[in-house]
Design an enzyme around this catalytic site. Sequence first.
Site: not given
Ligand SMILES: NC(=O)c1ccc[n+]([C@@H]2O[C@H](COP(=O)([O-])OP(=O)(O)OC[C@H]3O[C@@H](n4cnc5c(N)ncnc54)[C@H](OP(=O)(O)O)[C@@H]3O)[C@@H](O)[C@H]2O)c1
Length: 250
Positions: A12, A87, A140, A154, A158, A187, A189
């Site tokens: 993951i 992810n 995505s 963004y 995606k 979500v 986060t």
């Molecule tokens: N939250 C939402 O509403 C939502 C909705 C649709 C899709 N998503 C997608 O879901 C996924 C997870 O998002 P989240 O909301 O859980 O965000 P988050 O809490 O900010 O988590 C992002 C994760 O990605 C890692 N990351 C960021 N840049 C990176 C890099 N250069 N190399 C390796 N790892 C990296 C971060 O860890 P490090 O910074 O330690 O590397 C962290 O573990 C993303 O792809 C996001 O676009 C989120």
Amino acid sequence: MAHKTDHDVVWITGASSGIGFALVKQYLDAGWRVIASARKPGELSALFASHSLLSFLPFDVTDSDQVETVRQALLLSTEHLDCAILNAGTCEYLEMTTSPIDWEMMDRVMSVNFFGLVNSVALCLPLLKKSSCGHLVGVSSQAVQAAFPQAEAYGASKAAARYFLSSLRMDLKPFKIDVTCLLPGFVDTPLTQKNTFSMPFLMSADDAAKRMFSALQSRPFEFAFPKRLSTMLWVARHFPKWWLGKVAPR
Ligand SMILES: NC(=O)c1ccc[n+]([C@@H]2O[C@H](COP(=O)([O-])OP(=O)(O)OC[C@H]3O[C@@H](n4cnc5c(N)ncnc54)[C@H](OP(=O)(O)O)[C@@H]3O)[C@@H](O)[C@H]2O)c1
């Protein structure tokens, strides 16, 4: 020496917070061996002591020079992967007050969300091919279902990820690797906690991970959730003038 195990093995990315971290907990609870990646362990640090099936593999998805060395490190702990959930992601919004367009921001977002996905696929494909029924999952977003203001970078990243996964599904069929594209709605986060606009049908990361884990068991091509947001965005796509007036009133 690769770890011999009867447990299914999942890799993951983006596992140190938010959705990825919640997915790690889901898979550990279900008895999987989890190899978790991010640049830093973050929230994962709290789990290591109580979960022998969890390991951390640092990986910056934007750095294609790391792909080979990180794959070799992965091979030290497992000979194959049953599932890879790609992810890792970021979100930044375009400010039209900046002129010209903030190219560096566009580049940052594409580098993580699209080229980071490509690097991650390159890294894990050889190990998925060694599974009898590998499953490649990319994250995505529902943002691809209709345009949102300031989401030029963004949304495009995606949408590119979604297309890449759809195409890959065809090319990986001969290798018996299934490909799923997940399209989460809003979500709660760290990524969304900075948003100042209203986020309809916002769900917790644990709720999102539960829905994802459950949906992935049947290996769908795509899984968009929650359904109420999908419906709203279906209307937005089919009535674009109404949507424009709603999200970008004069
Ligand atoms: N939250 C939402 O509403 C939502 C909705 C649709 C899709 N998503 C997608 O879901 C996924 C997870 O998002 P989240 O909301 O859980 O965000 P988050 O809490 O900010 O988590 C992002 C994760 O990605 C890692 N990351 C960021 N840049 C990176 C890099 N250069 N190399 C390796 N790892 C990296 C971060 O860890 P490090 O910074 O330690 O590397 C962290 O573990 C993303 O792809 C996001 O676009 C989120």
